[in-house]
Design an enzyme around this catalytic site. Structure first.
Site, PDB file in Angstrom:
ATOM      1  N   LYS A   1       4.790  12.020  -6.172  1.00  0.00           N
ATOM      2  CA  LYS A   1       3.963  11.603  -5.036  1.00  0.00           C
ATOM      3  C   LYS A   1       4.327  10.177  -4.637  1.00  0.00           C
ATOM      4  O   LYS A   1       5.368   9.976  -4.021  1.00  0.00           O
ATOM      5  CB  LYS A   1       2.504  11.850  -5.377  1.00  0.00           C
ATOM      6  CG  LYS A   1       2.284  13.377  -5.330  1.00  0.00           C
ATOM      7  CD  LYS A   1       1.117  13.924  -6.005  1.00  0.00           C
ATOM      8  CE  LYS A   1       1.187  15.453  -5.875  1.00  0.00           C
ATOM      9  NZ  LYS A   1       0.473  16.154  -6.896  1.00  0.00           N
TER      10      LYS A   1
ATOM     11  N   SER B   1      -7.324  15.862  -5.821  1.00  0.00           N
ATOM     12  CA  SER B   1      -6.222  16.090  -4.886  1.00  0.00           C
ATOM     13  C   SER B   1      -6.677  16.574  -3.517  1.00  0.00           C
ATOM     14  O   SER B   1      -6.042  16.252  -2.514  1.00  0.00           O
ATOM     15  CB  SER B   1      -5.215  17.064  -5.493  1.00  0.00           C
ATOM     16  OG  SER B   1      -5.848  18.221  -5.978  1.00  0.00           O
TER      17      SER B   1
ATOM     18  N   HIS C   1      -2.580  11.364  -7.907  1.00  0.00           N
ATOM     19  CA  HIS C   1      -2.843  10.759  -6.588  1.00  0.00           C
ATOM     20  C   HIS C   1      -3.298   9.308  -6.684  1.00  0.00           C
ATOM     21  O   HIS C   1      -3.587   8.688  -5.671  1.00  0.00           O
ATOM     22  CB  HIS C   1      -3.871  11.584  -5.823  1.00  0.00           C
ATOM     23  CG  HIS C   1      -3.404  12.971  -5.576  1.00  0.00           C
ATOM     24  ND1 HIS C   1      -2.535  13.291  -4.551  1.00  0.00           N
ATOM     25  CD2 HIS C   1      -3.613  14.116  -6.275  1.00  0.00           C
ATOM     26  CE1 HIS C   1      -2.264  14.577  -4.611  1.00  0.00           C
ATOM     27  NE2 HIS C   1      -2.891  15.101  -5.641  1.00  0.00           N
TER      28      HIS C   1
HETATM   29  C1  LIG Z   1       0.633  17.479  -7.501  1.00  0.00           C
HETATM   30  C2  LIG Z   1      -0.240  17.497  -8.688  1.00  0.00           C
HETATM   31  C3  LIG Z   1       0.217  17.944  -9.924  1.00  0.00           C
HETATM   32  C4  LIG Z   1       1.560  18.608 -10.084  1.00  0.00           C
HETATM   33  O1  LIG Z   1       2.579  17.699  -9.964  1.00  0.00           O
HETATM   34  P1  LIG Z   1       4.027  18.194  -9.471  1.00  0.00           P
HETATM   35  O2  LIG Z   1       4.886  17.045  -9.803  1.00  0.00           O
HETATM   36  O3  LIG Z   1       3.911  18.471  -8.016  1.00  0.00           O
HETATM   37  O4  LIG Z   1       4.355  19.417 -10.253  1.00  0.00           O
HETATM   38  C5  LIG Z   1      -0.619  17.827 -11.015  1.00  0.00           C
HETATM   39  N1  LIG Z   1      -1.852  17.311 -10.887  1.00  0.00           N
HETATM   40  C6  LIG Z   1      -2.342  16.901  -9.708  1.00  0.00           C
HETATM   41  C7  LIG Z   1      -3.724  16.341  -9.634  1.00  0.00           C
HETATM   42  C8  LIG Z   1      -1.556  16.995  -8.570  1.00  0.00           C
HETATM   43  O5  LIG Z   1      -2.029  16.625  -7.384  1.00  0.00           O
END
Ligand SMILES: *Cc1c(COP(=O)(O)O)cnc(C)c1O
Length: 384
Positions: free
Chosen positions: A235, A180, A208
């Site tokens: 995302k 991330s 991602h």
């Molecule tokens: C954003 C993210 C999460 C958490 O997801 P949310 O839907 O924002 O709670 C988990 N793992 C990774 C690698 C992330 O980037």
């Protein structure tokens, strides 16, 4: 009487002094390439809405219609009466999208990792975790009470040696597919081999990668033998929530054992409908996937050409590592001045000494906007 919460003020002062204090900065507009902050129009270079689907008319219309049909809230947990057919439909779609048997939804990606990891391993088991894994994975491992072994970033030899020297009832290897804060890709085929050789479970977090990496944006895992595939809907899919996809038995097990599924109110229907519509748009407009990748390369190339040390992006994340938290804050402030919104990422989100600007692109950015951002970075550059 002394204030039992006095430590809060002390800690805030300490954070401020070390350039680590964080504040929420509310936007007064949607997640578009340009946003309004404090009445100023700014170029947004920091959203995980990679494909621009959070504001896509079809996605917004689906959420609106779902609110009319199903209401705003879901009323209870899935296992009580909060589950509606729309949830099942989204699970089937996600399973098909990832090429697996079945899927289970969670209210967030964070909760998906928490519930899944804590359900798969416990005391007496061992987890092997990449040192740059997302905080939700780190917290999940702590919650599980399994013994944790952190392996060097993407170092499969290190992982193999830890696996070889750690007998346990169950062994779980867990990694982000696209990291991330660094935007690089885990060596998934090698990780599969290492897990297969050791008889370990492999879990991959595609937060991602979904929508950006792989054929049609289906993710980095593809048809590799990964046992547990986690993704967020928050995302690229422009909605919110998380999901775990895998075999029918895995998913049925999680519905019975993942506490963040069992004891959490079901995802609201408008959110589920938005994610379903986002999958429709992603399939109907595969050009968005190509577009976001091309823009990430354009941004990275541009930044490199003006002297920043930027790796080749594997997805939509373009990290500009500058070192100290104060340096990162100064660069972010200079960019802010130039109308570019890209916040500094500081410890504890990243290791000390690797504070950075984490730039991200959206398929809906124009070439001109990316070039404008590069120009602003060049002008703001603090000579080393
Ligand atoms: C954003 C993210 C999460 C958490 O997801 P949310 O839907 O924002 O709670 C988990 N793992 C990774 C690698 C992330 O980037």
């Amino acid at each position: 009487m002394s204030d039992p919460l006095a430590f809060c003020a002390d800690e805030l002062r300490r954070l401020e002094e070390s350039s680590l204090l964080r504040r929420v900065r509310p936007l007064s507009s949607a997640q578009e390439p340009e946003v309004v902050v404090n009445g100023r129009r700014m170029l947004l270079l920091a959203s995980n809405n990679y494909l621009g689907l959070a504001t896509h008319p079809r996605v917004v219309a689906a959420a609106t219609e779902a609110a009319r049909r199903w209401g705003a809230g879901s009323g209870s947990a899935r296992l009580i009466t909060g589950g509606v057919t729309l949830h099942d439909e989204l699970e089937r779609r996600l399973a098909a999208f990832k090429g697996r048997d079945d899927a289970v939804l969670f209210s967030s990606g964070y909760l998906a990792n928490l519930g899944t990891i804590a359900a798969l391993v416990s005391r007496g088991d061992a987890v092997f975790s990449d040192e740059l894994n997302h905080a939700s994975i780190i917290d999940a491992v702590r919650l599980s009470r399994a013994e944790v072994h952190v392996y060097r970033h993407c170092d499969v030899d290190h992982l193999r040696s830890l696996l070889a020297s750690t007998p346990a009832r169950r062994r779980l290897v867990v990694t982000d597919s696209v990291f991330s804060m660094d935007g690089d890709l885990a060596p998934l085929p090698e990780l599969c081999d290492a897990c297969e050789a050791a008889g370990a479970i492999l879990m991959v977090d595609e937060a991602h990668a979904t929508g950006v990496v792989g054929r049609g944006g289906h993710g980095a895992v593809g048809d590799l033998p990964v046992d547990v595939v986690m993704t967020t809907l928050s995302k690229s899919l422009g909605a919110a929530g998380g999901a775990v996809v895998g075999s029918r038995e895995l998913v049925a097990y999680l519905r019975n054992r993942a506490r963040s599924f069992i004891f959490d109110t079901a995802m609201p229907a408008p959110t589920a409908a938005a994610a379903l519509a986002a999958l429709d748009v992603l399939e109907a407009e595969p050009g968005r996937v190509e577009r976001v990748r091309a823009l990430a390369r354009r941004l990275a190339d541009g930044l490199r050409s003006c002297g920043f040390d930027v790796p080749e992006p594997a997805a939509a994340v373009v990290p500009v590592v500058v070192g100290g938290a104060d340096t990162a804050l100064a660069l972010a402030a200079a960019l802010d001045e130039a109308g570019i919104l890209v916040p500094a990422i500081r410890p504890p989100t990243v290791p000390p000494g690797t504070a950075r600007l984490r730039a991200t692109v959206m398929a809906t950015h124009t070439d001109e906007q990316i070039d404008r951002a590069v120009g602003a970075f060049a002008a703001a550059r603090v000579p080393a």
